[in-house]
Enzyme design. Structure first.
Site, mmCIF file in Angstrom:
data_model
loop_
_atom_site.group_PDB
_atom_site.id
_atom_site.type_symbol
_atom_site.label_atom_id
_atom_site.label_comp_id
_atom_site.label_asym_id
_atom_site.label_seq_id
_atom_site.Cartn_x
_atom_site.Cartn_y
_atom_site.Cartn_z
ATOM 1 N N GLU A 69 0.827 -1.213 0.000
ATOM 2 C CA GLU A 69 0.000 0.000 0.000
ATOM 3 C C GLU A 69 0.857 1.256 0.000
ATOM 4 O OE1 GLU A 69 -3.751 0.022 0.454
ATOM 5 O OE2 GLU A 69 -3.701 -2.086 -0.128
ATOM 6 N N HIS B 202 -4.462 1.651 7.371
ATOM 7 C CA HIS B 202 -3.064 1.939 7.032
ATOM 8 C C HIS B 202 -2.369 2.470 8.290
ATOM 9 C CE1 HIS B 202 -4.473 2.749 2.669
ATOM 10 N NE2 HIS B 202 -3.821 1.606 2.674
ATOM 11 N N CYS C 158 -3.084 11.260 3.672
ATOM 12 C CA CYS C 158 -3.403 10.307 2.589
ATOM 13 C C CYS C 158 -3.292 10.977 1.225
ATOM 14 C CB CYS C 158 -4.834 9.798 2.709
ATOM 15 S SG CYS C 158 -5.196 8.917 4.216
HETATM 16 O O1 SUG Z 1 -7.892 2.831 0.202
HETATM 17 N N1 SUG Z 1 -10.634 4.945 0.396
HETATM 18 C C1 SUG Z 1 -9.220 4.780 0.455
HETATM 19 C C2 SUG Z 1 -8.626 5.725 1.448
HETATM 20 C C3 SUG Z 1 -7.125 5.712 1.394
HETATM 21 C C4 SUG Z 1 -6.515 6.474 2.491
HETATM 22 N N2 SUG Z 1 -5.116 6.455 2.361
HETATM 23 C C5 SUG Z 1 -4.237 6.434 3.384
HETATM 24 N N3 SUG Z 1 -4.583 6.121 4.607
HETATM 25 N N4 SUG Z 1 -3.007 6.662 3.112
HETATM 26 C C6 SUG Z 1 -8.849 3.334 0.783
HETATM 27 O O2 SUG Z 1 -9.501 2.730 1.629
HETATM 28 C C7 SUG Z 1 -12.830 4.580 -0.523
HETATM 29 C C8 SUG Z 1 -13.421 4.329 -1.865
HETATM 30 C C9 SUG Z 1 -14.886 4.080 -1.914
HETATM 31 O O3 SUG Z 1 -15.434 3.635 -0.913
HETATM 32 O O4 SUG Z 1 -15.443 4.328 -2.970
HETATM 33 C C10 SUG Z 1 -11.355 4.373 -0.574
HETATM 34 O O5 SUG Z 1 -10.849 3.704 -1.441
#
Ligand code: SUG
Length: 418
Positions: free
Chosen positions: A164, A232, A349
């Site tokens: 990730e 994460h 993020c």
């Molecule tokens: O991968 N949300 C992302 C958020 C990523 C956050 N990144 C970090 N913590 N670095 C994920 O979970 C939601 C998409 C949706 O529900 O349509 C989403 O992918």
């Protein structure tokens, strides 16, 4: 190495930003599933954060949204747009590349055996809507960091090992341009929610980047934190230079983790928030740790936190107490990224940190006020005002988002990413 500085590359929020609830284990994404999203507002919030950081810290980069819908993905699944399965349509339209902390893991030149800055795009294999990102992310990295004397862009690690990217990676150093210690945080599978970062992916990235094994630390993320919604590590910890800012429950073996970091980097300063002051659930709901911890020219560091932190009495009280003390974090800057937050993406993020000489980066990916103005015009004129997840796949909406991205690429002179 004196010309090396940290540049934050934020993901421009794409015109398809929506709440389809695709991310298992991401509490915000599940909670907002089915809600109407506001892509224009989301992109303007992200841009305002970039403008603020540009003004405050002097440097800011960005990556553009990836091409959506991703018809190649649908083709591989024997589908066309719109797919019969609404979740597949939503995946092919996802704007999730906005969270560039998941774009890649970056090892700055002073850490690597060949003296170049290395990137490994994250394979993001745990979820379909994210697993499609990396080939297009790599295209952008190849363009932005094309100078072969200074940069190496790898392929993603093989899919069995979930990776990730920078969201599970921290770096400790005296100064950004000096050799550092890289910390890789992985999760152990088998619990209620997926552990998205596999230890073997982290170890592969460290090898590929030519890191000194003595300057690498591998740490297990707390299963309790993952279960509470910290999908994460950057939801519960962030590091900058010699400081780590973390929740007490961030790591599986708390003392062992700090001991391992200190063994590799003795000057480490730990700013830890006890669970008694800010319970894990509240830390995750407010994203206190999903903050940008940034060095100030005047010495000390600033913490760019989500506005939600100010709305939580307990979190804000802790922040005020910290500022009143003598710690390394001297300033707290709340920013409004609510549209991204509702999908589990806070200020940290939304950015990928790259330590490099800005003169070596393709200038099209570096922000200026004038460029921010052009971006803002394109977003205001072409990003959809709102998207109801039930409308995903609607042909008129699809046309509108394709054209919106094209307009952005035009004003940035990046049509080759079309
Ligand atoms: O991968 N949300 C992302 C958020 C990523 C956050 N990144 C970090 N913590 N670095 C994920 O979970 C939601 C998409 C949706 O529900 O349509 C989403 O992918």
């Amino acid at each position: 190495m004196n010309d090396l500085v940290e540049i934050n590359f934020d993901g421009v929020v794409g015109p398809t930003h929506n709440y389809a609830g695709l991310s298992v284990g991401n509490i915000a994404s599940a909670r907002h599933q089915g809600n109407i999203s506001y892509p224009r507002q989301a992109a303007l919030q992200g841009l305002a954060k970039m403008r603020g950081n540009l003004a405050r810290f002097g440097k800011q980069g960005f990556f553009v949204p990836l091409p959506r819908p991703n018809r190649d993905l649908l083709k591989l699944l024997g589908e066309t747009m719109p797919a019969q399965d609404a979740a597949l349509t939503a995946a092919a339209l996802s704007a999730s590349s906005m969270w560039t902390a998941n774009a890649a893991t970056v090892s700055p030149a002073p850490d690597t055996s060949d003296g170049k800055c290395h990137f490994t795009p994250a394979n993001l294999v745990t979820m379909l809507h994210r697993a499609q990102e990396w080939p297009d992310t790599k295209r952008q990295l190849d363009l932005a960091f094309a100078d072969p004397d200074h940069f190496v862009v790898h392929d993603a690690v093989p899919p069995s090992y979930g990776d990730e990217g920078a969201a599970n990676h921290m770096r400790l150093c005296e100064q950004h341009g000096a050799a550092g210690v890289e910390i890789f945080v992985y999760g152990r599978p088998g619990a209620k929610f997926p552990a998205r970062q596999h230890e073997q992916a982290s170890r592969a990235v460290a090898r590929l980047h030519g890191l000194d094994p003595e300057a690498c630390v591998f740490i297990e993320q707390s299963p309790v934190a993952i279960e509470a919604g910290a999908f994460h590590n950057d939801v519960v910890a962030v590091a900058n230079q010699d400081v780590i800012f973390a929740h007490e429950c961030a790591f599986a073996d708390r003392q062992g983790a700090y001991n391992a970091m200190r063994a590799a980097f003795p000057a480490l300063q730990v700013v830890e928030v006890p669970d008694s002051a800010v319970p894990l659930d509240e830390a995750i709901a407010t994203y206190l740790f999903n903050a940008q911890l940034i060095s100030l020219d005047t010495g000390g560091m600033a913490l760019v936190v989500p506005e939600e932190c100010r709305q939580s009495a307990r979190v804000w009280q802790w922040c005020e107490q910290m500022l009143a003390g003598n710690g390394p974090i001297r300033e707290i800057i709340p920013v409004d990224v609510k549209q991204s937050m509702a999908n589990g993406g806070g200020p940290a993020c939304l950015r990928l940190r790259v330590v490099c000489d800005p003169a070596h980066v393709d200038p099209r990916f570096l922000l200026s006020e004038a460029k921010a103005d052009r971006m803002e015009q394109a977003i205001t004129a072409h990003w959809p005002d709102q998207i109801d997840p039930d409308d995903l796949g609607n042909p008129a909406l699809t046309e509108a988002i394709i054209s919106a991205r094209r307009h952005l690429l035009q004003v940035l002179d990046l049509e080759e990413l079309g």
